[in-house]
Design a protein around this motif. Sequence first.
Motif, PDB file in Angstrom:
ATOM      1  N   THR A  37      -0.974  -2.177   1.671  1.00 26.75           N
ATOM      2  CA  THR A  37      -1.337  -0.842   2.144  1.00 26.75           C
ATOM      3  C   THR A  37      -2.525   0.074   1.377  1.00 26.75           C
ATOM      4  O   THR A  37      -2.594  -0.272   0.242  1.00 26.75           O
ATOM      5  CB  THR A  37      -0.276   0.074   2.189  1.00 26.75           C
ATOM      6  OG1 THR A  37      -0.843   1.394   2.944  1.00 26.75           O
ATOM      7  CG2 THR A  37       0.473   0.587   1.022  1.00 26.75           C
ATOM      8  N   THR A  38      -3.425   0.494   1.968  1.00 30.40           N
ATOM      9  CA  THR A  38      -4.347   1.398   1.425  1.00 30.40           C
ATOM     10  C   THR A  38      -3.743   2.994   1.061  1.00 30.40           C
ATOM     11  O   THR A  38      -4.520   3.715   0.593  1.00 30.40           O
ATOM     12  CB  THR A  38      -5.836   1.453   2.316  1.00 30.40           C
ATOM     13  OG1 THR A  38      -5.421   1.896   3.560  1.00 30.40           O
ATOM     14  CG2 THR A  38      -6.342   0.021   2.349  1.00 30.40           C
ATOM     15  N   ARG A  39      -2.692   3.020   1.795  1.00 29.35           N
ATOM     16  CA  ARG A  39      -2.034   4.285   1.451  1.00 29.35           C
ATOM     17  C   ARG A  39      -1.793   4.538  -0.095  1.00 29.35           C
ATOM     18  O   ARG A  39      -1.180   3.817  -0.774  1.00 29.35           O
ATOM     19  CB  ARG A  39      -0.721   4.499   2.341  1.00 29.35           C
ATOM     20  CG  ARG A  39      -0.003   5.636   2.071  1.00 29.35           C
ATOM     21  CD  ARG A  39       1.057   6.207   2.885  1.00 29.35           C
ATOM     22  NE  ARG A  39       2.396   5.608   2.737  1.00 29.35           N
ATOM     23  CZ  ARG A  39       3.224   5.423   1.843  1.00 29.35           C
ATOM     24  NH1 ARG A  39       2.861   5.816   0.428  1.00 29.35           N
ATOM     25  NH2 ARG A  39       4.166   4.824   2.028  1.00 29.35           N
ATOM     26  N   PHE A  53      -0.079  -1.607  -3.398  1.00 29.56           N
ATOM     27  CA  PHE A  53      -1.004  -0.709  -3.317  1.00 29.56           C
ATOM     28  C   PHE A  53      -2.475  -1.179  -3.771  1.00 29.56           C
ATOM     29  O   PHE A  53      -2.692  -1.606  -4.725  1.00 29.56           O
ATOM     30  CB  PHE A  53      -0.682   0.726  -3.930  1.00 29.56           C
ATOM     31  CG  PHE A  53       0.641   1.267  -3.515  1.00 29.56           C
ATOM     32  CD1 PHE A  53       0.731   2.009  -2.459  1.00 29.56           C
ATOM     33  CD2 PHE A  53       1.770   0.977  -4.185  1.00 29.56           C
ATOM     34  CE1 PHE A  53       1.893   2.647  -1.949  1.00 29.56           C
ATOM     35  CE2 PHE A  53       2.954   1.470  -3.818  1.00 29.56           C
ATOM     36  CZ  PHE A  53       3.050   2.304  -2.580  1.00 29.56           C
ATOM     37  N   VAL A  54      -3.141  -1.040  -2.261  1.00 25.44           N
ATOM     38  CA  VAL A  54      -4.640  -2.011  -2.718  1.00 25.44           C
ATOM     39  C   VAL A  54      -5.757  -0.943  -2.343  1.00 25.44           C
ATOM     40  O   VAL A  54      -5.397   0.214  -1.598  1.00 25.44           O
ATOM     41  CB  VAL A  54      -4.731  -3.135  -2.034  1.00 25.44           C
ATOM     42  CG1 VAL A  54      -3.758  -4.272  -2.316  1.00 25.44           C
ATOM     43  CG2 VAL A  54      -4.522  -2.606  -0.487  1.00 25.44           C
ATOM     44  N   SER A  55      -7.019  -1.118  -2.838  1.00 25.86           N
ATOM     45  CA  SER A  55      -8.222  -0.248  -2.474  1.00 25.86           C
ATOM     46  C   SER A  55      -8.694  -0.685  -1.062  1.00 25.86           C
ATOM     47  O   SER A  55      -8.233  -1.876  -0.629  1.00 25.86           O
ATOM     48  CB  SER A  55      -9.170  -0.591  -3.700  1.00 25.86           C
ATOM     49  OG  SER A  55      -9.534  -1.757  -3.528  1.00 25.86           O
ATOM     50  N   ASP A  56      -9.566   0.091  -0.578  1.00 21.89           N
ATOM     51  CA  ASP A  56     -10.204  -0.285   0.762  1.00 21.89           C
ATOM     52  C   ASP A  56     -10.991  -1.781   0.579  1.00 21.89           C
ATOM     53  O   ASP A  56     -10.746  -2.604   1.534  1.00 21.89           O
ATOM     54  CB  ASP A  56     -11.012   0.781   1.308  1.00 21.89           C
ATOM     55  CG  ASP A  56     -10.566   1.746   1.873  1.00 21.89           C
ATOM     56  OD1 ASP A  56      -9.762   1.384   3.051  1.00 21.89           O
ATOM     57  OD2 ASP A  56     -10.785   2.840   1.977  1.00 21.89           O
ATOM     58  N   GLY A  76      -3.387   6.482  12.366  1.00 19.66           N
ATOM     59  CA  GLY A  76      -4.842   6.741  12.373  1.00 19.66           C
ATOM     60  C   GLY A  76      -5.573   6.969  11.136  1.00 19.66           C
ATOM     61  O   GLY A  76      -6.591   7.229  11.008  1.00 19.66           O
ATOM     62  N   VAL A  77      -5.102   6.507   9.946  1.00 19.22           N
ATOM     63  CA  VAL A  77      -5.462   6.807   8.622  1.00 19.22           C
ATOM     64  C   VAL A  77      -5.655   5.379   7.765  1.00 19.22           C
ATOM     65  O   VAL A  77      -6.580   4.799   7.764  1.00 19.22           O
ATOM     66  CB  VAL A  77      -4.782   7.753   8.080  1.00 19.22           C
ATOM     67  CG1 VAL A  77      -5.644   8.219   6.595  1.00 19.22           C
ATOM     68  CG2 VAL A  77      -4.618   8.918   8.876  1.00 19.22           C
ATOM     69  N   HIS A  78      -4.473   5.072   7.267  1.00 21.02           N
ATOM     70  CA  HIS A  78      -4.444   4.168   6.279  1.00 21.02           C
ATOM     71  C   HIS A  78      -3.902   2.608   6.945  1.00 21.02           C
ATOM     72  O   HIS A  78      -3.496   2.717   8.006  1.00 21.02           O
ATOM     73  CB  HIS A  78      -3.461   4.150   5.268  1.00 21.02           C
ATOM     74  CG  HIS A  78      -3.843   5.725   4.422  1.00 21.02           C
ATOM     75  ND1 HIS A  78      -4.922   5.756   3.620  1.00 21.02           N
ATOM     76  CD2 HIS A  78      -3.049   6.967   4.463  1.00 21.02           C
ATOM     77  CE1 HIS A  78      -4.814   6.736   3.025  1.00 21.02           C
ATOM     78  NE2 HIS A  78      -3.975   7.584   3.315  1.00 21.02           N
ATOM     79  N   ARG A  79      -4.638   1.681   6.258  1.00 20.61           N
ATOM     80  CA  ARG A  79      -4.349   0.086   6.657  1.00 20.61           C
ATOM     81  C   ARG A  79      -3.158  -0.410   5.997  1.00 20.61           C
ATOM     82  O   ARG A  79      -2.866  -0.265   4.994  1.00 20.61           O
ATOM     83  CB  ARG A  79      -5.442  -0.458   6.424  1.00 20.61           C
ATOM     84  CG  ARG A  79      -6.852  -0.471   7.372  1.00 20.61           C
ATOM     85  CD  ARG A  79      -7.948  -1.077   7.202  1.00 20.61           C
ATOM     86  NE  ARG A  79      -8.507  -0.863   6.131  1.00 20.61           N
ATOM     87  CZ  ARG A  79      -9.532  -1.670   5.450  1.00 20.61           C
ATOM     88  NH1 ARG A  79      -9.935  -2.580   6.024  1.00 20.61           N
ATOM     89  NH2 ARG A  79     -10.227  -1.326   4.452  1.00 20.61           N
TER      90      ARG A  79
END
Length: 193
Positions: A37-39, A53-56, A76-79
Amino acid sequence: MSGDITVISGPTAVGKGTVVSALRRACPQVWVSVSATTRPPRPTERDGFHYLFVSDEEFDDLVANDGLLEWATVHGVHRYGTPKAPVLAAAAEGRPVILEIDLQGARQVRERLPEARSVFLSPPSWGALVDRLVGRGTENVEQMERRLATAKVEMAAASEFDHIVVNEQVSQTVEQLIDLLGLATNSETEGQS
Ligand code: 5GP
């Protein structure tokens, strides 16, 4: 071949995480996918255990290299996405595999792995869901409103799933899942040599 894969989905704060942890304790043979996730992590979350936990940029690479079985932008926010290779490896080993993912991801898995089973965890009522989200206290007001808007859409899709389980009490929910998934429990395996 997808082996024994179960998608568990359901609206925000329904208690998916708690239920899946309890199921894992009761049935240690179960293998639970760790999503990327990018969260950003919550204070209690550990990288590599709760999520990767990963960067965009890292998420972009996973998508570009076909490293994800499914992925979606949630609330609608994080992938969020399911790393493909570990899931297929665990299924090939004969482990019962659990994917705890959102509705969009559940739909993608239904397309790609039609043999996978799907379970929708439902709150006892809409009010109970709101109470749990507010009580959890991990989101600000704007985030809660966004999550409740997604939850409305998710609740409306419950009938798409193979099974609907109402999460009233965690222990009962886990028992129902054990039945649905045909799992042997800790207490059953302890007596066997
Ligand atoms: P949270 O931010 O509360 O941990 O998770 C938000 C939502 O993302 C939950 O509904 C959860 O099921 C979903 N989610 C977690 N991992 C994945 C994933 O790998 N793929 C998809 N599609 N959704 C996920």
